[in-house]
Design an enzyme around this catalytic site. Structure first.
Site, PDB file in Angstrom:
ATOM      1  N   ASP A 152       0.869  -1.153   0.000  1.00  0.00           N
ATOM      2  CA  ASP A 152       0.000   0.000   0.000  1.00  0.00           C
ATOM      3  C   ASP A 152       0.918   1.218   0.000  1.00  0.00           C
ATOM      4  O   ASP A 152       2.106   1.108   0.293  1.00  0.00           O
ATOM      5  CB  ASP A 152      -0.844  -0.061   1.273  1.00  0.00           C
ATOM      6  CG  ASP A 152      -1.675   1.176   1.452  1.00  0.00           C
ATOM      7  OD1 ASP A 152      -2.244   1.625   0.454  1.00  0.00           O
ATOM      8  OD2 ASP A 152      -1.748   1.665   2.578  1.00  0.00           O
ATOM      9  N   THR A 159      -0.113   4.833   1.081  1.00  0.00           N
ATOM     10  CA  THR A 159      -0.325   5.742   2.198  1.00  0.00           C
ATOM     11  C   THR A 159      -0.212   5.002   3.512  1.00  0.00           C
ATOM     12  O   THR A 159      -0.888   4.013   3.736  1.00  0.00           O
ATOM     13  CB  THR A 159      -1.720   6.373   2.092  1.00  0.00           C
ATOM     14  OG1 THR A 159      -1.885   6.804   0.757  1.00  0.00           O
ATOM     15  CG2 THR A 159      -1.866   7.505   3.045  1.00  0.00           C
ATOM     16  N   GLU A 196      -7.657  15.308   7.716  1.00  0.00           N
ATOM     17  CA  GLU A 196      -8.515  16.269   8.401  1.00  0.00           C
ATOM     18  C   GLU A 196      -7.729  17.027   9.459  1.00  0.00           C
ATOM     19  O   GLU A 196      -7.901  18.232   9.632  1.00  0.00           O
ATOM     20  CB  GLU A 196      -9.692  15.530   9.038  1.00  0.00           C
ATOM     21  CG  GLU A 196     -10.673  15.006   8.017  1.00  0.00           C
ATOM     22  CD  GLU A 196     -12.002  14.613   8.642  1.00  0.00           C
ATOM     23  OE1 GLU A 196     -12.022  14.339   9.850  1.00  0.00           O
ATOM     24  OE2 GLU A 196     -13.000  14.608   7.914  1.00  0.00           O
ATOM     25  N   LYS A 212      -7.374  -4.443  -5.200  1.00  0.00           N
ATOM     26  CA  LYS A 212      -6.078  -4.780  -4.614  1.00  0.00           C
ATOM     27  C   LYS A 212      -5.984  -6.272  -4.383  1.00  0.00           C
ATOM     28  O   LYS A 212      -4.999  -6.917  -4.733  1.00  0.00           O
ATOM     29  CB  LYS A 212      -5.908  -4.052  -3.276  1.00  0.00           C
ATOM     30  CG  LYS A 212      -5.587  -2.590  -3.387  1.00  0.00           C
ATOM     31  CD  LYS A 212      -5.307  -2.016  -2.003  1.00  0.00           C
ATOM     32  CE  LYS A 212      -4.983  -0.528  -2.087  1.00  0.00           C
ATOM     33  NZ  LYS A 212      -4.649   0.044  -0.792  1.00  0.00           N
TER      34      LYS A 212
END
Lengths: 365, 1301
Positions: free
Chosen positions: B413, B415, B659, B962
């Site tokens: 992955d 991130t 965020e 994935k």
């Protein structure tokens, strides 16, 4: 996941109580020890021609002398084998071998003469040899009752199931089982024929042929003063001529502790085997135990081997520290020693030619 | 592990069946029925809250454990053999003895299982007996009960920091806004607080909770394991219905935070709670070696069959030779002889009993032990320990350690795995104007530079004030004052994170992320707008940044309290606790009124340009006095109090790091969100006015819409405004032509959109994550109409998601673009090095990410996945035909270039330092194209292309894609795959791969829960694979091979003997000694070998990743290795049998005297064989090896001294002593051992000299002095990297092939 979920609970709990002391923050950091970090000091041998060369030479140099020693020792052992099966018509025992029954009352006797061209010094061991006799057959091997032989009275009255079908012959059989039942029952007598023709019996000692531990610990007669009384309620093995308490007149060698019987009960490993029969003791240093000359062997021929094409032999042998005559080990040692030595030479060559390329340059530079 | 016994299963099945009639669960209050008998209780059919995760009870342990163990094939085989022993015709020697091995193995396993189960039982008990408060009608108050007393329909009250005992529908909280904060760390590891709110209509503000008045019926769905979905409604007596969702459910196992007390009605209990339903047991995978091993076990079965067949035939034929039965053939009890054919048939089974050890049943137990040992060492590795998170590597799957050493494809992955997943606000564009935030970039450069070098010194130089006064405080209180100062190097690398991570689990709040240096130009712009009017696009932009999120505000005290609750429930300093209580209440309620107090603090933040950037107070704390005194040591609690109350320390608890980054960016410009409740969001503007927005609705983020919106009412203008943020595509296509009649404005809007898009592209190229912000003003009428539909959708049970989605998309259109942001996700340390090492080790690295291609490619370059010299093919199309064409073209091109040698040579000639052409191909493919390429007709070509690629980068892929990519590669190429990821979106992939690795990071624990191994940093992968994987693989492979060898060598001794005993299945070795031989004398050395052998040291393995290829190509354990071992075993057994045989042939030796030297010789041979294989001898090795031999002699001597008439027929009395008194015994032993081992030894020597394997060369390197070694390693690498000349390659054919070969 329950495990991990609970584990977390536990963790929280534990840290809660340990935090109180305030001495150290609980950490899960693994200990930095040589064991846990797999850093224990280690010897890391690398097998290359250079490093193992000496080992090969050393093995070669040790093995060859040992081999020679063994070979010489073996060759010094004197041994003579007399076959008396009587398969050929010319053989004196031919007649005996032909008409056979286990329980013939009249013993069949045959006489063989042989010539000893070398005197036997020191103690001489007299063996009988059987071939093609599979004393190591699975069912044969287990067809015995060791506790009966150890003098256990219960086993005497009720032998082990393993003895079937030689367990009961109306009465319990003692000793029970196929091994005992098929006990070797030829009688061998040896005579020295003087140069003047007289026949001198050679004294054969029948004690001391079994293992000491067998005779004194493993095999025991059932308790009782009188053997005959002890064995009263038992039957003799089917093939036996005499019951077990009449194997010998000597009470020290009678019943279960009869040494011939004990020797027979130690089953042989291979189908061709010999068993110690008698010992001819050395008289004195001056005369050899068995001088050069003519001998006769008188056989009371009882034991049938025709059914399995067996052979019967009488063997006379002196023994050394390495046991009986067997050149194999000596030859093997010499051969292996030579091979190692040869490999050492080859490796030396290889090391000289290739070894330098790999390591010596690394290490020397 | 939830295990239920069959009875409960049956009961559950029945209960479920009943439930199916009513797919919903109706719960009414228990209170009116309190005194009734159980059968009159309305909620009686629901389970209690007692949990029982243990499988066994005391009385059921033995039968049930046995039953489970017999599910294993090996055990069944063993039991079958044991039973065979009792069949009379097979003539077993001692049937009882045959039971011993199986009993030992079963007992060992049972003890292990029992102990594990007992631990589960204990922890269950602990949980069941935890205290809680249940409302009792009789006493009209809350009574203290235990968890197990909680029933569905009870009213339970949970106090702050208590763990929630069951799934509770929240009906009351002490909070005026009806919210309750909950920490779900126990459940999913996420440390941020989740907000829960009271079911609408039940928040009676200020009043005490009165459960006796509760007369409604709660209707909700049946228990399920989805932690994020819960729906139902409350039906009042007057049939009014109020809907609720997951945000009103308190989950069992979570902890209440920040809320004095919360109460509600229990809806799910015990095993039906969501947390328990989520409990899945540990995963059992079967490793590659084990799969291979199982086929080899079948070969052994075949071998056994043949040997038994030979025995059976031999016995028949042997019997046929006799015309009359000789005296040594024993008839049966009736005096009859078995016909030879039948006897042969029986003999077959007897042979099976005799040769049973051929099937290495003990191998399975040994492997389990070995793996336990290997896992122990992996978890103990201090290099894989993360100081910041205080966590070791976790091994969650217990039986695939060696798979780590065979990985060929790595799927990662992006991130959070390659990157930190710590978002840092980098730049933004507002109304088409780009603000590049140079100052911020400069600051980041400083921090990141320090990160790699001497950050701690930098921090000390700048005299940073205590960033986290509380953590400092905690430090001083726990006595570890040196925590921040002494552990200089590693511990302090990200100093703040140490404090934050280890102490308080504060989410996403390191200075790196929280502090944003505002852009001067933008700041001026904002100031200008602030000065003039209270609205404007800039203001809107920052307001959107500040409020369009789901971030929860918590204060420092909340954080502190969590620390306290965690580490010390009975804190000695009571005043501290009280102070905390006071502050928590005080801060939340009074914070807004004490405006003056904030004014001062705000100045520093609002006007940062007055100070130098490196000035410490820039980093955080607004307390000026603190910052000037520098590294302040907190000496007394009063001072602490001052510093606490003096800081306006709002902490944000964000679900996602993005965020957090955005809200901190807004804060930097003075737009601080100070409070969020379900109904209001309060934002403080730069001029310190508070804007309290009424929140009308929140349309949460989902992956279909890829945006979130918040609808608020502006306090001043009373307008209803919707702020939306989302992926650029999700926003851009919904920009409205609101002013379509005014073409000019439209034009401006268009221009802004175009400019913004340009900026967005630029951001993406720089590897930034982009988000667009937009707003929409909704008219009152429109909103009302929409809101009605929305409410309906909210209270729906069927198709709720779809209906919510529809309503959301309905309102989310016609946006006015505000701007966009670029957030940087920094690479984790040593990622490029790790990827390089993995690749040098022969692994193909794929990156699968949901990000957009530009961002992904950028990251790929920066982490060295792609090289700038690489030939990169990018596949991005919406048409299948195009996709097909491109695939074919590319493949054709590749085939041409790799087939024609001329091209290759030419290529090499041009760039000799370069590796082969096929190694410089990268493939970038996006999600839609990927799904086309993976369709049935193109998949073969796609896989073929992938084989040529050095790196593959899949962008914009969904979690499902994935996992299907992983599955595809795994199945088509038959390779070992590894998937590594950190987030919930990687779970599918992690589960699909052979080895799944979870990175415990910022995104919770779902990935870790699904993984086989959990690490904390991507760089740990290097050590985990290259060192531990390699070790585990070669250790286990060698051990398994050795085990096969050992058993075959030993069993064959017995087999050869059959030729000399009429194939009657006699054993010449005592039965007990045979059993002990495997169980006692030769079991420890191979296990130790499997756990501790070390062929090459870790440092060498790390510096020469090429060594890893041994495992990849399964060189340690091939079919040929197996057969060579079997052949060697045959040879050795021949030697071990025939040398004693010829030595004793014709002599007066007895069976078991004959077997004794063979047994001894076998022991020596087998032990010394292992000694040849052992590569590194530590003290333990010596102890175990010598110990095993000693144990053999001691046990055998003792046994043969004691056993006078036991164990017929072997009766070993005095045999061993007699043999050991005989010099021949030693001569035979020495000669046989030497002859047996000579070929293997010589072969090893020759191979070591003439054709050393890479591993051997590596071991030789280790002997060199360090400086020299470095040079050699460099030479080696050079040689490997530039495998140019074919002649050179042919010279090295025996060593590991070059990557190109």
């Amino acid at each position: 996941m329950a495990a991990s979920y609970n584990a977390k609970e536990e963790d929280g709990h534990l840290s809660g109580s340990s935090g109180l002391g305030g001495t150290a923050i609980r950490t899960r950091k693994p200990d930095n020890t040589a064991f846990k970090q797999q850093r224990l000091p280690a010897w890391q041998p690398i097998l290359t021609a250079g490093t193992v060369l000496p080992a090969f030479f050393v093995i070669g140099l040790i093995f060859i002398p040992i081999g020679i020693g063994l070979f010489v020792t073996s060759n010094n052992i004197k041994e003579i084998e007399i076959e008396y099966t009587g398969t050929e018509r010319s053989s004196p025992c031919f007649n005996c071998s032909q008409n056979f029954s286990w329980n013939s009352t009249t013993p069949c006797k045959c006489v063989l003469s042989f010539f000893l061209d070398q005197p036997f010094e020191s103690n001489v061991f007299m063996y009988y040899g059987l071939s093609n006799f599979y004393q190591n057959h699975r069912r044969y091997v287990k067809s015995r009752d060791d506790s009966q032989l150890n003098g256990d009275l219960n086993s005497l009255k009720d032998p082990s199931k393993e003895c079937e079908p030689y367990r009961f012959n109306e009465k319990p059989i003692a000793p029970c089982g196929a091994i005992a039942n098929s006990m070797f029952n030829d009688t061998l007598d040896l005579f020295y024929i003087d140069p003047n023709g007289t026949k001198n019996p050679i004294p054969l000692i029948k004690k001391g042929i079994a293992w000491w531990t067998d005779k004194h610990v493993k095999f025991r007669n059932p308790a009782g003063s009188n053997l005959t009384a002890v064995f009263r309620d038992t039957a003799k093995p089917v093939n036996w001529l005499k019951p077990v308490y009449e194997l010998d007149t000597d009470s020290e060698n009678n019943g279960f502790i009869n040494e011939d019987f004990i020797v027979w009960m130690r089953t042989a490993a291979l189908p061709t085997f010999r068993k110690l029969y008698r010992i001819i003791q050395k008289k004195n240093n001056m005369t050899p135990t068995l001088p050069r000359g003519n001998y006769t062997l008188e056989v009371t021929y009882n034991y049938p081997v025709r059914s399995f094409e067996g052979r019967k032999r009488m063997i006379l042998s002196t023994i050394s520290w390495m046991g009986g005559k067997n050149p194999f080990l000596g030859i093997a040692y010499i051969t292996v020693g030579s091979i190692c030595f040869f490999l050492g030479v080859v490796l030396l060559f290889i090391h000289h030619k290739y070894g330098n390329r790999n390591n010596s340059s690394d290490i020397s530079n | 592990m939830t295990w239920t016994n069959p009875l409960t299963l049956l009961w559950q099945g029945w209960a479920r069946h009943r439930d199916r009639d009513r797919p919903i669960r109706r719960v009414v209050s228990n209170l009116p029925f309190e005194d009734l008998k159980k059968r009159d209780q309305p909620n009686r059919q629901y389970e209690g809250n007692t949990i029982k995760t243990n499988k066994y009870t005391l009385w059921s342990f033995i039968p049930m454990n046995l039953f489970e163990q017999f599910h294993r094939m090996a055990n069944v085989y063993f039991v079958g053999l044991a039973i065979l022993n009792f069949v009379p015709v097979v003539n077993a020697f001692q049937p009882e003895v045959a039971l011993i091995p199986i009993c030992v193995i079963l007992a060992l396993t049972a003890v292990k299982d029992g102990w594990e189960d007992f631990r589960r039982y204990q922890s269950d008990q602990q949980l069941n007996n935890m205290p809680c408060f249940i409302f009792s009608r009789k006493q009209m108050r809350l009574v203290k009960r235990r968890w197990k007393d909680v029933r569905v329909g009870d009213f339970v009250r949970v106090l702050s920091n208590q763990i929630i005992p069951a799934d509770i529908l929240l009906l009351h909280t002490s909070d005026p806004n009806g919210v309750c904060h909950m920490e779900t760390a126990n459940l999913d590891g996420e440390t941020n607080l989740k907000q829960r709110r009271v079911v609408p209509g039940f928040s009676t503000l200020g009043k005490p909770f009165q459960p006796q008045t509760f007369s409604s019926t709660v209707v909700c769905e049946n228990p399920n394991n989805n932690l994020n979905v819960f729906k139902g409604y409350v039906e009042r007596p007057d049939k009014r219905r109020t809907g609720f969702g997951i945000d009103s459910l308190l989950l069992r196992g979570c902890t209440v935070r920040n809320t004095d007390d919360a109460a509600g009605i229990v809806v799910y209990t015990g095993h039906e709670t969501k947390s328990m339903l989520n409990n899945s047991g540990p995963r059992y995978k079967r490793s590659k070696i084990e799969r291979k091993m199982n086929t080899d076990v079948l070969f052994c079965v075949l071998l056994l069959f043949f040997m038994c067949l030979i025995g059976a035939l031999g016995h028949s034929i042997w019997l046929e030779t006799f015309t009359t039965m000789p005296s040594y053939i024993v008839p049966d009890r009736n005096g009859n002889y078995t016909p030879s054919v039948l006897a042969g048939f029986y003999m077959f089974f007897t042979m099976i009993i005799l040769l049973q050890v051929m099937i290495p049943v003990s191998l399975y137990v040994s492997i389990e032990l070995v793996k336990m040992g290997q896992i122990f060492f992996i978890t103990q590795d201090v290099e894989l320990y993360d100081e910041e998170l205080d966590s070791r590597v976790q091994c969650r799957a217990l039986n695939i350690t060696e798979d780590l050493g065979q990985i060929q494809y790595v799927f990662s992955d992006k991130t959070g795995t390659l990157t930190e997943n710590k978002m840092v606000f980098r730049r933004c564009t507002i109304l088409g104007t780009e603000y590049c935030h140079d100052e911020n970039a400069a600051r980041l450069a400083v921090v990141s530079g320090a990160n790699e070098e001497e950050e701690d010194t930098l921090y000390q130089q700048t005299k940073l004030p205590p960033l986290f006064p509380l953590e400092e405080l905690q430090d001083s209180h726990t006595g570890d004052k040196n925590h921040a100062n002494t552990q200089v190097t590693a511990a302090n690398r990200r100093r703040s994170r140490v404090a934050a991570g280890a102490q308080s689990d504060m989410a996403f709040s390191t200075p790196l992320e929280t502090v944003v240096v505002p852009d001067r130009k933008l700041m001026l712009e904002v100031d200008r707008q602030m000065a003039s009017i209270l609205s404007g696009p800039y203001l809107d932009f920052f307001l959107a940044l500040a409020i369009c999120n789901t971030v929860v505000v918590s204060t420092v005290t909340a954080q502190r309290e969590r620390v306290k609750g965690r580490s010390n429930s009975a804190y000695s300093g009571g005043s501290f606790h009280i102070m905390g209580q006071w502050f928590r209440k005080g801060s939340l309620r009074n914070i807004f009124s004490s405006m003056k107090f904030f004014k001062r603090g705000e100045d520093t933040l609002a006007d940062p340009f007055a100070k130098d950037e490196d000035e410490p107070d820039m980093f955080h704390s607004s307390d000026v006095s603190d910052s000037t005194t520098g590294q302040k040591v907190i000496s007394s609690e009063s001072e602490v109090k001052r510093s606490l109350s003096g800081t306006e320390e709002v902490c944000y608890e964000a679900h996602s790091p993005d965020e957090a980054a955005l809200i901190h960016a807004a804060k930097a410009y003075g737009f601080t969100m100070v409070e969020r409740t379900p109904y209001y969001v309060t934002v403080k503007l730069p001029d310190d006015t508070l804007l309290k927005f009424e929140v009308l609705d929140v349309l949460t983020f989902d992956s279909t819409r890829r945006r979130m919106s918040i609808i608020v009412r502006h306090p001043h203008t009373n307008e209803i405004i919707m702020y939306t943020k989302g992926a650029d595509s999700a926003i851009m296509e919904r920009l409205g032509n609101v002013f379509s009649d005014m073409s000019q404005v439209d034009n401006v809007a268009k221009q802004i959109a175009v400019k913004t898009q340009k900026d967005l592209d630029m951001y993406a190229r720089d590897g930034l994550r982009t988000l667009c912000f937009a707003k929409k003003v909704i008219s009152e009428k429109e909103f009302k109409a929409w809101f009605a539909i929305r409410q309906e959708a909210l209270s729906a049970i069927d198709e709720k998601e779809e209906r919510l989605l529809d309503t959301a998309t309905y309102i989310e259109n016609n946006f006015t673009l505000l701007g966009a942001t670029g957030i940087e996700d920094r690479l984790q340390e040593s990622v490029p090095e790790t990827i390089q090492a993995l690749r040098r080790a022969g692994m193909q690295v794929w990156v699968l990410t949901g990000d957009k291609p530009e961002t992904a490619i950028n990251i790929a370059y920066s982490c060295k996945l792609l090289d700038h010299e690489d030939l990169v093919f990018t596949f991005s199309t919406n048409r299948k035909s195009v996709c097909k064409m491109r695939l074919e073209d590319t493949l054709g091109e590749l085939r041409r270039s790799s087939l024609s040698p001329g091209a290759e040579v030419q290529f090499r000639g041009n760039n000799s330092a370069f590796t082969l052409m096929e190694h410089s191909i990268g493939l970038v493919i996006d999600g839609p194209t990927l799904s086309m390429a993976m369709s049935d007709d193109l998949v073969e070509q796609f896989v073929e292309l992938c084989k040529h690629c050095r790196a593959v980068l899949c962008c914009r892929v969904t979690p499902l894609q994935k996992s299907s990519v992983v599955k595809l590669i795994r199945q088509k190429l038959r390779v070992m795959t590894l998937a590594i990821g950190d987030g919930a979106n990687d779970v599918n992939m992690i589960q699909a791969a052979d080895v799944g690795i979870g990175v415990s990071g910022q995104e919770g624990m779902q990935a870790v829960m699904a993984s086989d191994f959990a690490i904390t940093r991507f760089k740990h992968l290097q050590r985990l694979l290259l060192v531990h994987g390699h070790w585990c693989y070669s250790r286990l492979a060698n051990m398994v091979i050795y085990f096969f060898y050992k058993n075959v060598a030993y069993v064959n001794l017995l087999f050869w003997y059959q030729f000399y005993c009429g194939f009657s299945a006699t054993a010449m070795i005592d039965y007990w000694l045979m059993i002990f031989f495997n169980l006692l004398f030769t079991s420890a050395p191979p296990i130790m070998f499997g756990i501790m052998d070390k062929e090459v040291s870790d440092s060498t393995l790390l510096s020469l990743p090429e060594l890893y290829k041994k495992g990849q190509h399964s060189e340690g354990y091939r079919r040929s290795t197996f057969w060579i071992a079997i052949l060697d075993a045959f040879y050795q057994s021949l030697v071990c049998f025939f040398i004693p045989y010829w030595t004793y042939n014709g002599s007066d030796i007895g069976i078991f005297s004959f077997g004794t030297p063979m047994n001894t010789v076998s022991l020596f041979t087998i032990i010394l064989h292992l000694a040849i294989e052992i590569k590194s001898w530590t003290v333990l090795h010596w102890v175990i090896m010598i110990g095993s031999v000693l144990v053999y002699f001691i046990v055998t001597l003792a046994y043969s001294a004691i056993c006078t008439s036991c164990n017929p027929p072997s009766n070993p009395y005095w045999i061993m002593h007699k043999q050991m008194a005989d010099p021949m015994f030693y001569l035979v032993c020495i000669l046989t051992t030497v002859v047996a081992l000579l070929p293997r030894y010589t072969l090893h020597v020759l191979r070591g000299t003439l054709a050393p394997s890479p591993h051997l060369s590596a071991r030789q390197l280790e002997r060199l002095p360090p400086s020299h070694r470095e040079q050699r390693i460099r030479e080696w690498r050079g040689l490997r990297d530039t495998c140019i000349s074919p002649s050179l390659r042919s010279q090295e054919h025996s060593s590991s092939p070059c990557p190109s070969a």
